[in-house]
Design an enzyme around this catalytic site. Sequence first.
Site, PDB file in Angstrom:
ATOM      1  N   GLU A   1       9.885   3.405   4.351  1.00 28.15           N
ATOM      2  CA  GLU A   1       8.592   3.426   5.038  1.00 28.15           C
ATOM      3  C   GLU A   1       8.589   4.496   6.131  1.00 28.15           C
ATOM      4  O   GLU A   1       9.553   4.619   6.903  1.00 28.15           O
ATOM      5  CB  GLU A   1       8.345   2.046   5.649  1.00 28.15           C
ATOM      6  CG  GLU A   1       7.074   1.904   6.471  1.00 28.15           C
ATOM      7  CD  GLU A   1       6.911   0.502   7.059  1.00 28.15           C
ATOM      8  OE1 GLU A   1       5.798   0.171   7.466  1.00 28.15           O
ATOM      9  OE2 GLU A   1       7.923  -0.248   7.099  1.00 28.15           O
TER      10      GLU A   1
ATOM     11  N   CYS B   1       6.919  -2.478   2.867  1.00 26.79           N
ATOM     12  CA  CYS B   1       7.531  -3.431   3.801  1.00 26.79           C
ATOM     13  C   CYS B   1       6.852  -4.798   3.786  1.00 26.79           C
ATOM     14  O   CYS B   1       7.042  -5.588   2.873  1.00 26.79           O
ATOM     15  CB  CYS B   1       7.575  -2.829   5.202  1.00 26.79           C
ATOM     16  SG  CYS B   1       8.913  -3.531   6.223  1.00 26.79           S
TER      17      CYS B   1
ATOM     18  N   LYS C   1      -0.412   0.837   2.992  1.00 25.79           N
ATOM     19  CA  LYS C   1       0.133  -0.488   3.311  1.00 25.79           C
ATOM     20  C   LYS C   1      -1.019  -1.459   3.557  1.00 25.79           C
ATOM     21  O   LYS C   1      -1.990  -1.130   4.232  1.00 25.79           O
ATOM     22  CB  LYS C   1       1.024  -0.384   4.548  1.00 25.79           C
ATOM     23  CG  LYS C   1       1.775  -1.666   4.912  1.00 25.79           C
ATOM     24  CD  LYS C   1       2.745  -1.385   6.061  1.00 25.79           C
ATOM     25  CE  LYS C   1       3.580  -2.590   6.408  1.00 25.79           C
ATOM     26  NZ  LYS C   1       4.562  -2.301   7.497  1.00 25.79           N
TER      27      LYS C   1
END
Length: 564
Positions: free
Chosen positions: A41, A156, A116
């Site tokens: 990330e 994540c 994300k």
Amino acid sequence: MKIAIAQINPTVGDLIGNAQRILEAAGQATELGADLMLTPELSLCGYPPRDLLMRPSFITKMKAQVEALAKALPPNLSTLVGIAEDNLSAAEQGQKPIFNSMALLQHGEVKKIFHKRLLPTYDVFDEDRYFESGTKASSFVLQVNDESIHVGVTICEDLWNNETFWGKRAYPINPTQELVEKGVDLVVNLSASPYVYGKQTVRENMIAHEAKQYQRAIVYVNQVGGNDDLIFDGQSVAFSREGQLISRAAAFSTDLQLVNFDVDRRDFQTIAVETPLLSADAEIWAALVLGVKDYARKCGFKKAVIGLSGGIDSALVSAIAAEALGPENVLGILMPSPYSSEHSISDAEQLAKNVGIPIQTIPIGKLMSGYDTTLDSLFKGTESGVTEENLQSRIRGNLLMAVSNKFGHLLLTTGNKSEMAVGYCTLYGDMNGGLAVIADVPKTRVYSICRWLNREQEIIPDNIITKPPSAELKPDQVDQDSLPDYEILDDILERLVQKQQSADDIVAAGHSAATVEKVVRLVTRSEFKRRQTPPVLKVTDRAFGMGWRMPIASRWSLELSAQS
């Protein structure tokens, strides 16, 4: 399909350097015949970039750098690179200006960008401050030997919302489930997940559960390295669709792992996992060594200085620093006072010899007398007490800061979490420094790590481990004159600070009400000290750092039962 898991150690803000790290990993991946390479990330800018994300020029330069990186990467290697991407709809829709994104680089171009979806705002995370959430499940198709592999992309936190594993949802959507419903063959997760003791076991159990539940192979790549107070442990993994561990990358070091995805079976080929999990003490030790090494390196320090007291805390910090920086780059300063015992001096000297660091001795008796003389007219008629004791610590703090300033050494503080919690430390004295190495390590764990260090040979002198701990600021002083036994104190602190139990709950667990009341009072009134501490290397899930946001000026006590 061969997938390279590039576990890299980025430096926050070093766009050019991080791009070079990705290129070097890509070179290795290409030599191994990889078709797809995964990076962590925000791998191009490092995680967490914090308020650098508020600077438009930073985002602009990142965009230019990722385009240049795409052109420089091997043409036949598809690569996922973490970036912050402009949100073009932000102004008209009242949204955040950027996304936390992953760019797919192929054939010299930025082919696709994925955003994300789940933005954490707990503990050390503050992503909603900067990013807009992605709104749709993101995937891409990779052609391998005339086969089309449908790859689902998560970043994540997107993987951490499985209701059947956690027993509840923290967010209304489950990105992994949505990808499975889209028919993806493989799920990849690109993470920058900070280290906490024991977290890897939870990660692996969670990923194994999701793989088996959804019957999809999952690859998880994690950042490694220290960035300020946060340590990233790596330990990237791959799991088969039956939840079997296929690969585990190294802990606390860069690594590149190759896993083979069988396109016919839509699953990984089984290989022996060669990287074992570390023991508790070994894990924390490795984390702290990496934290010190990277903090010094990324801040431009080559040497460190430590005040040696002959006690166990400074002994452990010295051993960590010697391992992280090389013993020749760590200077120990002994500053004996008239109250220092002979064994404290000899123990400190033996410790320095064992770990191989040079030492200097600066007696402070005359300086103490000078302070007494200077303050005599103002303090006349008062009783000598804590103020005078603390002057010793502040004299030592001044001397250590002088060495730091003069020679450009990083001053490492030596206080542990137990002391930090109850304020058994001195502002502008032993709290002076640039990095608080063990301020998230309870005293009982300090002893445990030191015994682990001595498992093959004596590194920490045995007398340091066995003698009663003491600040030696007055004759015959020991810590337990002021504090409960550390086994009792640490259990109360774990319940109060980490588990956030009430005083009544802690008493019900078997602790004395008077002791609990005393500890609660000490923790509450010491907040002003903790606010002024150097960055604390985080190794527990509740550290006295950016995730601890208690008020200083407050009439609310942590003693909940008295005010509920």
